[in-house]
Enzyme design. Structure first.
Site, short mmCIF file in Angstrom:
data_model
loop_
_atom_site.label_atom_id
_atom_site.label_comp_id
_atom_site.label_asym_id
_atom_site.label_seq_id
_atom_site.Cartn_x
_atom_site.Cartn_y
_atom_site.Cartn_z
N PRO A 11 0.79 -1.22 0.00
CA PRO A 11 0.00 0.00 0.00
C PRO A 11 0.83 1.28 0.00
O PRO A 11 1.84 1.37 0.68
CB PRO A 11 -0.85 -0.11 1.27
CG PRO A 11 -0.19 -1.14 2.11
CD PRO A 11 0.54 -2.04 1.19
N ASN A 12 0.37 2.21 -0.81
CA ASN A 12 0.89 3.57 -0.93
C ASN A 12 2.24 3.67 -1.62
O ASN A 12 2.75 4.77 -1.79
CB ASN A 12 0.93 4.27 0.44
CG ASN A 12 -0.45 4.41 1.02
OD1 ASN A 12 -1.36 4.87 0.35
ND2 ASN A 12 -0.62 3.99 2.26
N ARG A 19 4.58 11.47 -1.96
CA ARG A 19 4.37 11.54 -0.52
C ARG A 19 5.69 11.57 0.24
O ARG A 19 6.65 10.91 -0.15
CB ARG A 19 3.53 10.36 -0.04
CG ARG A 19 4.22 9.01 -0.15
CD ARG A 19 3.33 7.86 0.23
NE ARG A 19 3.32 7.61 1.65
CZ ARG A 19 3.72 6.48 2.22
NH1 ARG A 19 4.18 5.48 1.50
NH2 ARG A 19 3.67 6.35 3.51
N TYR A 24 10.95 9.12 1.46
CA TYR A 24 10.94 8.19 0.34
C TYR A 24 11.67 8.70 -0.90
O TYR A 24 11.83 7.94 -1.86
CB TYR A 24 9.50 7.81 -0.03
CG TYR A 24 8.79 7.14 1.11
CD1 TYR A 24 9.11 5.84 1.48
CD2 TYR A 24 7.81 7.80 1.85
CE1 TYR A 24 8.47 5.22 2.54
CE2 TYR A 24 7.17 7.19 2.91
CZ TYR A 24 7.51 5.90 3.25
OH TYR A 24 6.88 5.29 4.31
N ASN A 76 8.17 -5.37 -0.86
CA ASN A 76 8.08 -4.23 0.03
C ASN A 76 6.62 -4.20 0.47
O ASN A 76 5.76 -3.70 -0.25
CB ASN A 76 8.46 -2.93 -0.68
CG ASN A 76 8.43 -1.75 0.27
OD1 ASN A 76 7.79 -1.77 1.31
ND2 ASN A 76 9.13 -0.68 -0.10
N ALA A 79 2.98 -0.71 4.75
CA ALA A 79 2.44 -0.76 6.11
C ALA A 79 2.04 -2.17 6.54
O ALA A 79 1.98 -2.47 7.73
CB ALA A 79 1.25 0.18 6.23
N GLU A 101 12.76 -9.01 1.87
CA GLU A 101 11.93 -7.86 2.24
C GLU A 101 12.75 -6.59 2.04
O GLU A 101 13.90 -6.52 2.46
CB GLU A 101 11.51 -7.99 3.71
CG GLU A 101 10.62 -6.87 4.18
CD GLU A 101 10.25 -7.03 5.66
OE1 GLU A 101 10.21 -6.00 6.34
OE2 GLU A 101 10.02 -8.16 6.11
N HIS A 103 12.69 -2.18 2.18
CA HIS A 103 12.07 -0.92 2.59
C HIS A 103 12.95 0.22 2.10
O HIS A 103 14.17 0.21 2.32
CB HIS A 103 11.89 -0.84 4.11
CG HIS A 103 10.99 -1.91 4.61
ND1 HIS A 103 9.62 -1.82 4.51
CD2 HIS A 103 11.26 -3.10 5.18
CE1 HIS A 103 9.08 -2.92 5.00
NE2 HIS A 103 10.06 -3.72 5.40
N ARG A 110 12.52 4.93 12.36
CA ARG A 110 11.24 5.65 12.31
C ARG A 110 10.41 5.34 13.56
O ARG A 110 10.94 4.88 14.56
CB ARG A 110 10.51 5.29 11.01
CG ARG A 110 11.33 5.75 9.80
CD ARG A 110 10.66 5.51 8.50
NE ARG A 110 9.40 6.28 8.42
CZ ARG A 110 8.46 6.05 7.52
NH1 ARG A 110 8.62 5.10 6.62
NH2 ARG A 110 7.36 6.76 7.50
#
Length: 150
Positions: A11-12, A19, A24, A76, A79, A101, A103, A110
């Protein structure tokens, strides 16, 4: 035979470059996909890049990669990293298919809730905070894993 790797984004991630550019970066989602495709081609790897904001799509694609005998998955989860037991179970179920995985940001630098990954225990590696090049590093991890198994 050319290696096939599925690259999944949660998502996103279609909103990167739009964003939170301070987290990012400014490279667009399509720019990241173009980078992945160009680097994969240099390695003679076929990549199948997909993005969804829906958890079930990601679970279905993880299973599809297994049944269609891909050589690995770069994921990735966005969330869903921190919330999805369903996605973790899907990754766990397809072992020994290598999954890495990724990111873009360093999730450990964070918010506290981002420090937990449900998928990481079932992945051969987790790459975080390397920006878009992390996807390429993940492809290399899968290729190295394949070489070790041969």
């Amino acid at each position: 035979m050319k290696k096939r790797i599925m690259v999944l984004n949660g998502p996103n991630l279609n909103m990167v470059g739009i964003r939170e550019k301070n987290i990012y970066g400014t490279l667009s989602y399509q720019g990241i996909i173009s980078l992945i495709q160009a680097e994969a081609a240099k390695r003679d790897v076929e990549v199948d890049c997909r993005q969804s904001n829906h958890e079930g799509d990601l679970v279905d694609w993880v299973q599809e990669a297994y049944f269609r005998q891909y050589d690995g998955i770069v994921i990735n989860p966005g969330a869903y990293t921190h919330t999805s037991i369903a996605l973790a179970d899907a990754v766990k179920a397809i072992a020994p298919l290598p999954v890495v995985e990724v990111h873009i940001s360093d999730i450990n630098a964070r918010e506290q809730f981002r420090h937990i990954s449900y998928e990481a225990p079932y992945c051969i590696a987790q790459i975080k905070g390397h920006g878009p090049i992390g996807y390429v590093e993940a492809i290399d991890e899968i290729l190295n894993c394949q070489k070790e198994q041969e």
